[in-house]
Design an enzyme around this catalytic site. Structure first.
Site, PDB file in Angstrom:
ATOM      1  N   GLU A 137       0.852  -1.171   0.000  1.00 12.89           N
ATOM      2  CA  GLU A 137       0.000   0.000   0.000  1.00 12.89           C
ATOM      3  C   GLU A 137       0.894   1.229   0.000  1.00 12.89           C
ATOM      4  OE1 GLU A 137      -2.969   0.126   3.228  1.00 12.89           O
ATOM      5  OE2 GLU A 137      -2.599   2.280   3.321  1.00 12.89           O
ATOM      6  N   ASP A 162      -4.225  10.256   9.835  1.00 13.68           N
ATOM      7  CA  ASP A 162      -2.971   9.612  10.207  1.00 13.68           C
ATOM      8  C   ASP A 162      -2.401  10.103  11.518  1.00 13.68           C
ATOM      9  OD1 ASP A 162      -2.452   7.718   8.128  1.00 13.68           O
ATOM     10  OD2 ASP A 162      -2.272   9.418   6.766  1.00 13.68           O
TER      11      ASP A 162
END
Lengths: 267, 413
Positions: free
Chosen positions: A48, A59
């Site tokens: 990924e 994040d």
């Protein structure tokens, strides 16, 4: 291999897939290619690639820091495509994880075309929900990019059904309410969420992310999910290492440990 | 399609607005939307809000006819005195509304982002008043620049969290608040500080600050017997501007002007003019105008005014711009500071530097308006905040912070 084929193969082997995440261009373009190929060789089934973005709201600190380093060195969207081409060229199955604005800026259809040409099979969109995704759905259909949207423990059953119906390849289940980053324990919300996705569509593979950092946790998640997604713990191998060689060897070791974990799902 | 019917049910103003957020936040946004729909038509909620605005915040704010400034600018200038509200700006209207909504939703904790600290102070104020826990995210750079506001928030019982990511300013504080919210939605309301972000925030904030325009419009009718020719406001995120514009949008004879922070000048690249110097994109949950590079990475904004120093703008402004209903122009730091000084000296009012952008812009449009109308134009300027917080910045700008020679008794030569 396409995402669907690779999930089918893992199901036949009664194991989960290992999906390893690394930001493009971290710490440099060439180093990120080397890291991703090392992860692939050491047992990550899917790489990924995360497109670094200035405002990554999903994040945690590790991915933010790695993205900041990549952006600080001037990584561009076209570099990310070049990285994907190199990693896919080495035989890895590659999906892209990206916040939406860089794609909108590139041109949605043009990006889907160039992403497919670079050899990626799918794209994960953490801040694009199907409700806003008409243009992406059309472009990804035209260029045959698998679409992965996210579901969360807070999603209603209606939204899970709607979201899963718009996914192709796999759906990304965020295992806990929070941002990315390794945790000491796997969320108890995750098995329940996976169950709810299966209820909506038993055939849609489910990848579980957020919090997995070692082989034991990977085995635990592999016990109820089709894919185990690991990001921050892998990135930290590189981020915290005193030098590049040590970083790469830690990355290989952790990838191998996680790969072992997904092959021994907890019962 | 008239503006008061927007946004549509999914939060869009034309192609702008919407929800570009992680799925984890959708339920919280849906809950907020539902709670707001019922609050909007609940007489008890409306009565509580009205009571706080009247008896606590000190609104309706005055519409003040600035005679000496008018004479200098060759126009009839009416100042909407939001600087006289409790906490010194229009923002108190929004925080009181949202804090009441948080109470109503049974959420004991509110979080907020702040740049210069004004929204943080307002949030801490509302949280103290309504007995809510309050956490304020503030870029580390800003906590250093605005130490007094950090102390104010702490005095009011809030926790201030310095944000050390990215550029360590407002946009990073907003990212961090969103991250907190993703993890805490069950107990927490995100008290967003401007009419931006994902649906339903742009609509909720607009409605809570919309009293500015409703009042100003009525005050014009009462004081002048007619509507003004133009309304001017500064635009950062755009809450004070949408607050004063909204009631006037259906009045076609009233021209609406939004003045963005032009920093060193839009051509220099050092500015915060998202509409006039940016392009369409997605930032912090909505499609709007954004300062971004050719890869869609957010570009850092620059303005002498911390409150306008933000690389995005509320989506309704993007829509008002594209439809032509409102005009947006940049005002440089230098123009704003000249207007700042002019207001100090002509009216004895020290404005927020944000509001000085609106004054400078209003001064600029006078000649064209006068020519178009064939008479002296009447302009309502939203004086969105007072300038106490900016004394240090303005003092440094004008070079008047030199220490005054002190005479020590008994030490004469």
């Amino acid at each position: 291999m396409s995402i669907a084929e690779i999930f089918a193969k893992a199901r036949a082997e009664e194991r989960a897939l290992l999906i390893g995440c690394m930001p493009a261009g971290f710490p440099t373009v060439d180093d990120s290619i080397e890291s991703m190929i090392a992860m692939h060789e050491a047992g990550c089934d899917v790489i990924e690639v995360e497109l670094p973005y200035s405002d990554p709201v999903m994040d945690g600190p590790v991915i933010q820091k790695a993205s900041d380093i990549a952006l600080g060195r001037g990584v561009r969207t076209r570099d990310t495509l070049r990285i994907i081409e190199a990693v896919a060229g080495a035989g890895a199955t590659v999906v892209l994880m990206t916040y939406w604005n860089p794609i909108e800026k590139y041109g949605v259809n043009a990006f889907a075309r160039d992403l497919a040409a670079a050899g990626a099979t799918g794209m994960i969109t953490p801040d694009l929900i199907p409700d806003e995704a008409a243009e992406w759905i059309a472009a990804s259909d035209e260029h045959r990019i698998d679409r992965t949207f996210l579901v969360s423990p807070s999603s209603t059953d209606e939204r899970i059904a709607m979201t899963v119906a718009q996914c192709r390849g796999f759906v990304y289940a965020t295992a806990l309410m929070g941002v990315t980053g390794a945790r000491t324990s796997v969320s108890s919300q995750a098995p329940d969420l996976v169950e709810r996705v299966r209820h909506a569509n038993p055939d849609m593979p489910v990848g579980v992310g957020l919090g997995v950092g070692n082989g034991a946790q990977a085995a635990e998640v592999a016990g109820f999910a089709d894919g185990v997604i690991v990001g921050s713990a892998l990135i930290r191998c590189v981020l915290d290492a005193p030098d590049r060689a040590t970083g790469l060897s830690r990355l290989r070791a952790l990838s191998a440990e996680l790969a072992e974990g997904v092959r021994n799902p907890a019962k | 399609m008239s503006a008061p019917t927007l946004p549509d049910l999914s939060g869009h103003f034309g192609r702008y607005g919407g929800r570009f957020v992680p799925e984890a936040l959708v339920r919280a946004l849906d809950e907020l939307d539902a709670a707001y729909r019922t609050a909007k038509t609940d007489p008890e909620f409306q009565a509580q809000f009205k009571d706080l605005l009247l008896n606590y915040a000190g609104t309706p704010s005055l519409l003040y006819r600035a005679e000496r400034l008018s004479a200098r600018l060759g126009a009839e200038i009416l100042l909407k005195r939001e600087d006289l509200n409790h906490t010194g700006a229009h923002k108190v209207r929004n925080v009181l509304g949202q804090a009441l909504l948080a109470k109503r939703m049974g959420k004991p904790r509110v979080i907020a982002e702040t740049g210069a600290g004004q929204h943080g102070v307002a949030s801490a104020t509302a949280a103290a008043l309504l007995d809510l826990e309050c956490v304020v995210y503030m870029g580390e750079t800003d906590t250093e620049r605005q130490a007094l506001n950090v102390a104010r928030m702490r005095m009011l019982g809030a926790t201030v969290v310095p944000v050390t990511n990215g550029s360590r300013t407002l946009k990073d504080a907003l990212n961090e608040a969103l991250r907190d919210w993703v993890a805490s939605v069950d107990t927490t309301h995100y008290l967003l500080g401007t009419a931006a972000g994902p649906h339903p925030f742009p609509e909720i904030v607009r409605d809570f600050v919309g009293g500015i325009g409703i009042e100003a419009r009525q005050q014009c009718l009462d004081q002048l017997g007619r509507l003004p020719d133009a309304v001017a406001a500064c635009v950062g995120g755009g809450s004070n501007a949408i607050g004063i514009f909204h009631a006037f949008v259906p009045d076609e004879s009233v021209q609406l002007y939004g003045f963005e922070a032009g920093g060193d000048g839009v051509a220099t690249g050092r500015h915060a003019a998202s509409i006039t110097g940016g392009s369409s994109g997605v930032l912090h949950g909505a499609r709007t105008y954004v300062l971004q590079d050719e890869d869609g990475q957010t570009v850092e904004s620059h303005s002498i005014s911390a409150g306008l120093d933000y690389p995005g703008v509320g989506p309704e402004h993007a829509w008002l711009h594209d439809t032509g209903r409102a005009e947006y122009e940049p005002v440089t730091d230098a123009e704003a500071m000249a207007a700042f000084q002019l207001l100090c000296r002509t009216e004895g009012i020290i404005p927020a530097i944000e509001s000085a952008h609106a004054l400078a812009g209003a001064a600029r449009i006078v000649p064209a308006l006068r020519e178009e109308l064939g008479r002296t134009p009447t302009i309502v300027v939203n004086l969105s905040g007072r300038g106490d917080k900016d004394v240090h910045t303005a003092g440094a700008y004008f070079g008047i912070l030199d220490p005054v020679e002190t005479l020590v008794p008994g030490e004469n030569s």
